[in-house]
Design a protein around this motif. Sequence first.
Motif, PDB file in Angstrom:
ATOM      1  N   THR A  76       0.830  -1.204   0.000  1.00 56.21           N
ATOM      2  CA  THR A  76       0.000   0.000   0.000  1.00 56.21           C
ATOM      3  C   THR A  76       0.865   1.255   0.000  1.00 56.21           C
ATOM      4  O   THR A  76       0.621   2.203  -0.761  1.00 56.21           O
TER       5      THR A  76
ATOM      6  N   ARG B 162      -9.784   0.617  -1.051  1.00 57.42           N
ATOM      7  CA  ARG B 162      -9.764  -0.797  -0.660  1.00 57.42           C
ATOM      8  C   ARG B 162     -10.838  -1.556  -1.419  1.00 57.42           C
ATOM      9  O   ARG B 162     -11.989  -1.121  -1.499  1.00 57.42           O
TER      10      ARG B 162
ATOM     11  N   GLU C  84      -9.928  -7.438   0.335  1.00 55.37           N
ATOM     12  CA  GLU C  84      -8.674  -7.499   1.082  1.00 55.37           C
ATOM     13  C   GLU C  84      -7.558  -6.719   0.393  1.00 55.37           C
ATOM     14  O   GLU C  84      -6.521  -6.472   0.998  1.00 55.37           O
TER      15      GLU C  84
ATOM     16  N   VAL D  99      -5.801  -3.478  -1.845  1.00 56.07           N
ATOM     17  CA  VAL D  99      -5.811  -2.025  -2.005  1.00 56.07           C
ATOM     18  C   VAL D  99      -5.379  -1.728  -3.432  1.00 56.07           C
ATOM     19  O   VAL D  99      -4.391  -2.277  -3.917  1.00 56.07           O
TER      20      VAL D  99
END
Length: 203
Positions: A137, A163, A166, A168
């Motif tokens: 991320t 998001r 699960e 990103v």
Amino acid sequence: MTPQEIEALFTRADGSFLCARWGRPIVPVVFGIEDATLPVVKGAIEAVVALAGHRMAETDPELGANLMVFFFRDWAELPQVPNLDRLVPGLAGLCTRLEAEGANQYRAFRFDPDGAIRAAFVFLRMDDHLSAVPAETLALAQAVQIILLWSDRAFAAGAPLVRAGEAVMLRPDIAALIRAAYDPVLSAVAQDRSHALRLAARQ
């Protein structure tokens, strides 16, 4: 994204408009992380560069590497890096100011004579907040923020990532805008607000 929303992303706090993209292939080098994390950071950069339709290279003929990413614990560490103050003038004073502000990240850009991005320096002080962010991320967010010269307040109201379950990922509207900004028909640098209209038409 509307032309007004696009314009806001490139309008700086002083009211000036400036949109710039890279004018040369990007050559990244990363300091201060474990070898296992290096592919994550470079992979994120490669993904965003590919999205833009831009290029990467093994070396920059002038600088060697033109995208330098530093991970560290304390701003006082940076002035100790050999020759970094030659690449980032006023580095010691900058680090003193950022430490006083409690900043955990900073990005500096250098430009070619025509105004296109020539080099970028990313400084990430790994405080508790950044240390809690997954490497994927953090790397993706930084790659997005160096692929164009965004306003200094571009993502104050909302991050460029979203998001999805699960995972990103890059916001679809920001991804479309990056692709539009690298349209070879458009100039690499624009200071006129009408550029936002051209970007909106190419999303």
